[in-house]
Design a protein around this motif. Structure first.
Motif, PDB file in Angstrom:
ATOM      1  N   VAL A  73      70.385  -7.105 -46.163  1.00 19.76           N
ATOM      2  CA  VAL A  73      69.904  -8.482 -46.275  1.00 19.76           C
ATOM      3  C   VAL A  73      70.997  -9.437 -45.814  1.00 19.76           C
ATOM      4  O   VAL A  73      72.189  -9.136 -45.924  1.00 19.76           O
ATOM      5  N   GLU A  74      70.550 -10.571 -45.281  1.00 18.54           N
ATOM      6  CA  GLU A  74      71.500 -11.631 -44.942  1.00 18.54           C
ATOM      7  C   GLU A  74      71.490 -12.618 -46.094  1.00 18.54           C
ATOM      8  O   GLU A  74      70.407 -13.063 -46.511  1.00 18.54           O
ATOM      9  N   GLY A  75      72.641 -12.933 -46.633  1.00 17.27           N
ATOM     10  CA  GLY A  75      72.653 -13.885 -47.738  1.00 17.27           C
ATOM     11  C   GLY A  75      73.958 -13.916 -48.478  1.00 17.27           C
ATOM     12  O   GLY A  75      74.986 -13.442 -47.987  1.00 17.27           O
ATOM     13  N   ASP A  76      73.864 -14.480 -49.688  1.00 13.55           N
ATOM     14  CA  ASP A  76      75.028 -14.695 -50.546  1.00 13.55           C
ATOM     15  C   ASP A  76      74.946 -13.695 -51.699  1.00 13.55           C
ATOM     16  O   ASP A  76      73.931 -13.634 -52.399  1.00 13.55           O
ATOM     17  N   ILE A  77      76.002 -12.943 -51.896  1.00 14.68           N
ATOM     18  CA  ILE A  77      76.014 -11.907 -52.934  1.00 14.68           C
ATOM     19  C   ILE A  77      75.748 -12.495 -54.329  1.00 14.68           C
ATOM     20  O   ILE A  77      75.146 -11.842 -55.177  1.00 14.68           O
ATOM     21  N   THR A  78      76.149 -13.742 -54.544  1.00 10.68           N
ATOM     22  CA  THR A  78      76.012 -14.321 -55.886  1.00 10.68           C
ATOM     23  C   THR A  78      74.559 -14.654 -56.231  1.00 10.68           C
ATOM     24  O   THR A  78      74.263 -14.960 -57.385  1.00 10.68           O
ATOM     25  N   GLU A  79      73.680 -14.614 -55.237  1.00  7.06           N
ATOM     26  CA  GLU A  79      72.273 -14.957 -55.502  1.00  7.06           C
ATOM     27  C   GLU A  79      71.395 -13.733 -55.695  1.00  7.06           C
ATOM     28  O   GLU A  79      70.180 -13.859 -55.902  1.00  7.06           O
ATOM     29  N   GLY A 121      78.839 -12.814 -66.311  1.00  4.83           N
ATOM     30  CA  GLY A 121      78.807 -14.211 -66.737  1.00  4.83           C
ATOM     31  C   GLY A 121      77.497 -14.878 -66.351  1.00  4.83           C
ATOM     32  O   GLY A 121      76.417 -14.370 -66.658  1.00  4.83           O
ATOM     33  N   GLY A 122      77.566 -15.987 -65.635  1.00  7.47           N
ATOM     34  CA  GLY A 122      76.385 -16.762 -65.272  1.00  7.47           C
ATOM     35  C   GLY A 122      75.664 -16.293 -64.022  1.00  7.47           C
ATOM     36  O   GLY A 122      74.698 -16.933 -63.578  1.00  7.47           O
ATOM     37  N   LEU A 123      76.089 -15.175 -63.442  1.00  4.87           N
ATOM     38  CA  LEU A 123      75.376 -14.649 -62.263  1.00  4.87           C
ATOM     39  C   LEU A 123      74.029 -14.066 -62.691  1.00  4.87           C
ATOM     40  O   LEU A 123      73.865 -13.658 -63.841  1.00  4.87           O
ATOM     41  N   PRO A 124      73.071 -13.977 -61.760  1.00  5.10           N
ATOM     42  CA  PRO A 124      71.789 -13.336 -62.116  1.00  5.10           C
ATOM     43  C   PRO A 124      71.953 -11.842 -62.440  1.00  5.10           C
ATOM     44  O   PRO A 124      71.147 -11.287 -63.173  1.00  5.10           O
TER      45      PRO A 124
END
Ligand code: AR6
Length: 175
Positions: free
Chosen positions: A6-12, A67-70
């Motif tokens: 996937v293309e994207g941000d690891i934190t999401e 923490g606050g990550l999904p």
């Protein structure tokens, strides 16, 4: 084990665990590490300090809260710094092998991996994704319970590399 690009941000990523491209000190940094600590918040750093007072060795992995990550957990790995003369790609493969072993200790079913080493540490995206696919093969060989490995590429160019390699890996394993 299903491997996706996937293309994207690891934190999401909505997965059980995300992998962090950390350094030996495990006290934060830039790139993936900076993003994970920023979005995860201070709990991630507190857990790094508590659980890893001496940090981690190059090629090794260890978990903390997310923490606050999904995600539920962060699995921190330390890639070899090619720019500092750590040119042994076995250490890059080891990051992914160890990350998936730690994932199994946690009972993780879905995990997102960044291209460890392919930023500040100077490896190519090809080197990193190939190392990731070797890590996946090793995990499959020992009967890992991980069901989905999502390789997250930051930007279109890295995504094209990952997608191509993942597709090649899949066609190899079905022939
Ligand atoms: N999501 C997904 N991928 C990303 C993100 C993001 N938010 N941000 C960057 N990338 P790097 P390394 C890509 O430098 O080479 C830190 O300071 C990036 O484009 O994060 O292992 C640590 O503290 C590249 O393809 O990790 C260490 O000191 C890949 O993730 C050092 O950098 C890895 O880039 C680790 O360097």
């Amino acid at each position: 084990m299903r491997v996706t690009a996937v293309e994207g941000d690891i934190t999401e990523q909505r997965v059980d665990a995300v992998v962090n491209a950390a350094n030996r000190g495990m006290r934060g940094g830039g790139g993936v590490d900076g993003a994970i600590h920023r979005v995860g918040g201070p709990e991630v750093l507190e857990d790094c300090v508590r659980r890893f007072p001496e940090g981690l060795a190059t090629g090794d992995a260890g978990w903390t809260t997310a923490g606050g990550l999904p995600a539920r957990w962060v699995v921190h790995v330390v890639g070899p710094d090619r720019n500092a003369g750590e040119t042994d790609r076995g250490l890059l493969v080891s990051c992914y092998v160890r990350a998936l072993e730690v994932a199994d200790e946690l009972g993780v079913r879905t995990i997102a991996l960044p291209l460890v080493g392919a930023g500040v540490y100077g490896w190519s995206a090809e080197d990193s994704v190939d190392a990731a696919l070797e890590g996946v093969a090793a995990a499959e060989a020992r009967g890992s319970g991980v069901e989905e490995v999502r390789i997250v590429a930051f930007g279109r160019a890295a995504y094209d590399v990952v997608r191509t390699r993942v597709e090649q890996g899949q066609s190899r394993s079905t022939t």
